[in-house]
Design a protein around this motif. Structure first.
Motif: not given
Ligand code: A3P
Length: 348
Positions: A176-187
């Protein structure tokens, strides 16, 4: 909750829980773990206090590293095994449901399908999460019928040869796009972070992610490992993108069926079976089921995660609500540089 087993028939093939895992072998793995751990570099953890870097990847010291060593030392795959591999927060839950529904589609009707009452993580468990459980009856791989559906976050290069060399066992990788991965993972990880540790800010998570310091990171090395292996052995590894699945779920699910050796017949297609599977596994459907709203999913001895945490928004591009322009530029630049020449691209 016990892992869901479609049938009690099982293949009489030995694996990690057979007599072969005698106490000498187990002791050797424990020793390897105890000797290795103190010498590993440490980085800040997102959920646990810290992560350790093992052969280039960042892992939780007590769970992921220990479990990885068990897989490396003891796991014996069956030729029919189907592995779902992913970097966390890339769409694992969705793919678990889709593969389970595709492979078992002649076994269950859609009106009373197991996915309506059992979470995707119970239908399709993580291989490495339960290996050290004392109560093996909870998760007895020997009793899993073939094809066993097993999920992993383990980077490709850390897998034992028995898994990568094996001609017939198959991998589906979802990225998945790392930007969405980062946000999803952080939350996600902030929700699971123990209350005695202060929450991690987005700025801090962003820095750590860019440096590669996140569970099973660096993200780019994880993705590239499976991407390159999928180019070398496309019959063994199907490489999928979350964004493609969102855009054309029917096309991707048909490809999935073909790849796994469960192709959809013309009759099934005309009866709308592919559409039924996509509908059953959709975010809209799964996230509203009672089992995915309240139930607790036990991932390992120490980790209990509510199923509901695996369903947040399920959208492409939600990063736009969180990341600053500078963050986006920096992350896109890192992604561009890391993936340069690989042939792999993510949409912006
Ligand atoms: P968001 O946090 O962006 O909403 P994983 O399963 O690898 O942990 O990934 C979780 C992400 O996949 C979450 O993303 C979650 O909402 C999303 N997701 C879960 N089930 C989904 C589904 N059926 N369809 C689409 N996205 C889904």
């Amino acid at each position: 909750m016990a892992a869901f087993q479609p049938s009690l028939e099982c293949d009489n093939i030995s694996n990690i829980h057979s007599e072969q895992t005698d106490s000498d072998l187990i002791q050797k793995t424990d020793e390897r773990y105890r000797e290795t751990l103190p010498n590993l570099p440490k980085g800040k953890g997102w959920m646990t206090e810290h992560l350790v870097q093992y052969q280039g990847f960042w892992l939780t010291p007590n769970a992921a590293l220990k479990n990885l060593m068990w897989v490396q030392d003891h796991f014996k795959p069956r030729p029919t095994d189907i592995f779902l591999a992913s970097f966390p927060k890339s769409g694992t839950t969705w793919l678990k449901a889709l593969i389970f529904a595709t492979v078992n589609r002649t076994r269950y009707g859609f009106a009373d399908h197991p996915l309506l009452t059992t979470g995707p993580h119970d239908c399709f468990p993580f291989l490495d999460a339960h290996l050290q459980e004392k109560d093996r009856s909870r998760f007895d791989l020997d009793r899993f019928p073939s094809p066993r559906l097993l999920s992993i976050h383990i980077p490709y290069i850390l897998l034992p040869n028995s898994m990568t060399d094996h001609q017939s066992c198959r991998f589906v990788y979802i990225c998945r796009d790392p930007k969405d991965v980062l946000v999803s993972k952080w939350l996600f990880l902030n929700k699971l972070r123990p209350k005695d540790l202060p929450p991690i800010s987005l700025e801090e998570a962003f820095e750590l992610f860019c440096q590669g310091i996140s569970h099973y990171g660096p993200f780019w090395d994880h993705v590239l490992g499976y991407w390159e292996a999928s180019l070398e052995t496309p019959e063994k590894i199907l490489f999928l993108k979350y964004e493609d699945l969102k855009k054309e779920p029917l096309v991707v699910v048909k490809r999935l069926g073909e790849f796994l050796g469960y192709p959809f017949s013309l009759e099934e297609e005309s009866k709308g079976v592919v559409e039924e599977i996509v509908k059953l596994c959709s975010f809209e459907n799964l996230s509203t089921l009672e089992v995915n709203k309240v139930s607790e999913q036990k991932f390992s001895k120490d980790t209990i995660i509510d199923n509901r945490h695996f369903f947040r928004k399920g959208k492409v591009g939600d990063w736009k609500s969180y990341l600053t322009t500078e963050m986006v530029e920096r992350l896109d630049e890192i992604t561009y540089e890391k993936l340069l020449g690989s042939g792999l691209v993510f949409g912006s």
